[in-house]
Design an enzyme around this catalytic site. Structure first.
Site: not given
Ligand code: SAH
Ligand code: SF4
Length: 377
Positions: A91, A104, A111, A115, A118, A172-173, A204, A227-228, A303, A346
């Site tokens: 997407e 975006c 991925c 995390c 996510c 994805g990362e 990102s 960072l989170h 989200n 996100c």
């Molecule tokens: N993999 C990369 C980029 C994709 S995610 C990364 O992790 O940075 C883009 C952003 O959305 C990241 O900061 C990610 O941590 C955040 N994100 C992932 N799941 C989310 C959720 N359920 N609610 C809000 N933000 C989220």
């Molecule tokens: Fe973590 Fe970014 Fe991969 Fe989601 S897309 S699992 S936030 S690294």
């Protein structure tokens, strides 16, 4: 027919021209046709010699991923589901704002970094996207947006109606798919392709330190770091890559990145999870941790997605957290949730294998424009 020209950045396309017995400058001409005019048919490239066009048509093709579905949210956010073969979909999301239009872009199907908050991570990893599949998202967005502008008779180059900014924040990362992503970034910046300035393209990452160091040298676009968490204990838990590259290593890499572009800053993303990382003491730890880095902080209300065990922080907790960081002198923004009625916010992107049918059904329930697979509407 093996060569998809969407896979080629300027340097590689120049090399290909030489291999085909042509002058390297042909690459520029080709790039303009492909990326600026959105042309996928060699016959239409009128300023290129017919004999060369015929040769190209034998050796190469221009094939973006097929558009499978398109949706528009109430707030104008648009989401495209692109077919990347063998039942996989990715997407891309376009977010119009007052002063810009941000696309975006996804970099992988799923991925592997897992995390816990996510949706993409929870679905597991399928494969890396090719450069063509990554840049194809921008190619398609431009097609669809200019198609709409033409349809309503609006030819303005208004920034909020075109892609003026790209964020690699989809599925994805990006740094785990390094080569293909960097080639796509180079195309985004190339004046003969999309011509976006370095500051309008943001990558990102959850923090792959060795690749961050490479990116600094290869293509130092704007950087956002997920960072989170205020400390290693919490981050180990919710961003597992932290066990490999803990915060100290990550922040050192961020500072090295900034040395390359001293007037830049890094955006630190911080997902607000109720009771997990949103306490006042956490805000104070974040403030102390980022003291020696040129940082902006972007708080992202969590989200939700099906079967996630987290809750979004309350409005009060987010405001309290933000105010502590503001008082410590940081620029802090709270991300507005966009497009959540079409699961485009996100961390909600999950246009992947298993649940694609269900998602397509859901898309059809909202504002469907369904495309035939392979269609080039
Ligand atoms: N993999 C990369 C980029 C994709 S995610 C990364 O992790 O940075 C883009 C952003 O959305 C990241 O900061 C990610 O941590 C955040 N994100 C992932 N799941 C989310 C959720 N359920 N609610 C809000 N933000 C989220
Ligand atoms: Fe973590 Fe970014 Fe991969 Fe989601 S897309 S699992 S936030 S690294």
């Amino acid at each position: 027919m093996a060569i998809n020209l969407l896979d080629y950045d300027a340097e590689r396309l120049g090399q290909l021209m030489v291999q085909l017995g042509e002058k390297p400058f042909r690459a520029k001409q080709l790039m303009k046709w492909i990326h600026q005019r959105g042309v996928a048919d060699f016959d239409a490239m009128s300023d290129i010699a017919k004999s060369f066009r015929q040769k190209l048509a034998i050796d190469a093709h221009i094939t973006p991923p097929a558009m499978m579905a398109e949706q528009q949210a109430k707030d104008g956010t648009r989401k495209w589901l692109l077919d990347v073969g063998t039942g996989n979909g990715v997407e891309a999301v376009f977010i119009p704002e007052d002063d810009r239009g941000t696309l975006c872009v996804s970099s992988q199907v799923g991925c592997a970094l897992d995390c816990s908050f996510c949706s993409t991570g929870r679905q597991g990893f399928n494969r890396n996207l090719s450069t063509a599949e990554i840049i194809g998202q921008l190619w398609w967005a431009n097609q669809r947006l200019s198609f709409d502008a033409a349809r309503i008779g609006d030819a303005t180059n208004d920034d909020k109606r075109i892609v003026s900014n790209v964020v690699m924040m989809g599925m994805g990362e990006p740094l785990a798919n390094y080569e293909n992503v960097v080639a796509a970034l180079r195309l985004m910046l190339d004046d003969n392709a999309y011509g976006l300035s370095r500051r309008r393209v943001t990558l990102s990452t959850s923090g792959l330190v060795p690749q961050l160091d490479r990116l600094r040298e290869d293509c130092p676009v704007a950087l956002a770091v997920s960072l989170h968490a205020p400390n290693d204990a919490i981050r180990d838990d919710i961003v597992p890559i932290n066990q490999k590259y803990p915060l100290k290593q990550l922040l050192d890499a961020c500072n090295r990145y900034l040395e390359k572009a001293p007037r830049d800053f890094i955006t630190f993303e911080y997902v607000m999870l109720d009771g997990v990382n949103d306490l006042p003491e956490h805000a104070r730890q974040v403030a102390a941790m980022l003291r020696s880095t040129s940082a902006k902080i972007n708080l992202i209300p969590f989200n939700p997605f099906p079967n996630s065990s987290f809750k979004r922080s309350s409005r009060d907790a987010i405001v309290r957290f933000r105010d502590i960081l503001l008082q410590a002198g940081y620029i802090v923004t709270v991300r507005k949730t966009r497009g959540d009625d079409i699961d485009a916010a996100c961390g909600q992107l999950a246009g992947q294998v298993q649940d694609k049918t269900r998602r397509l059904e859901r898309m059809a329930e909202t504002r469907p424009i369904l495309f035939k697979t392979g269609g080039d509407t």
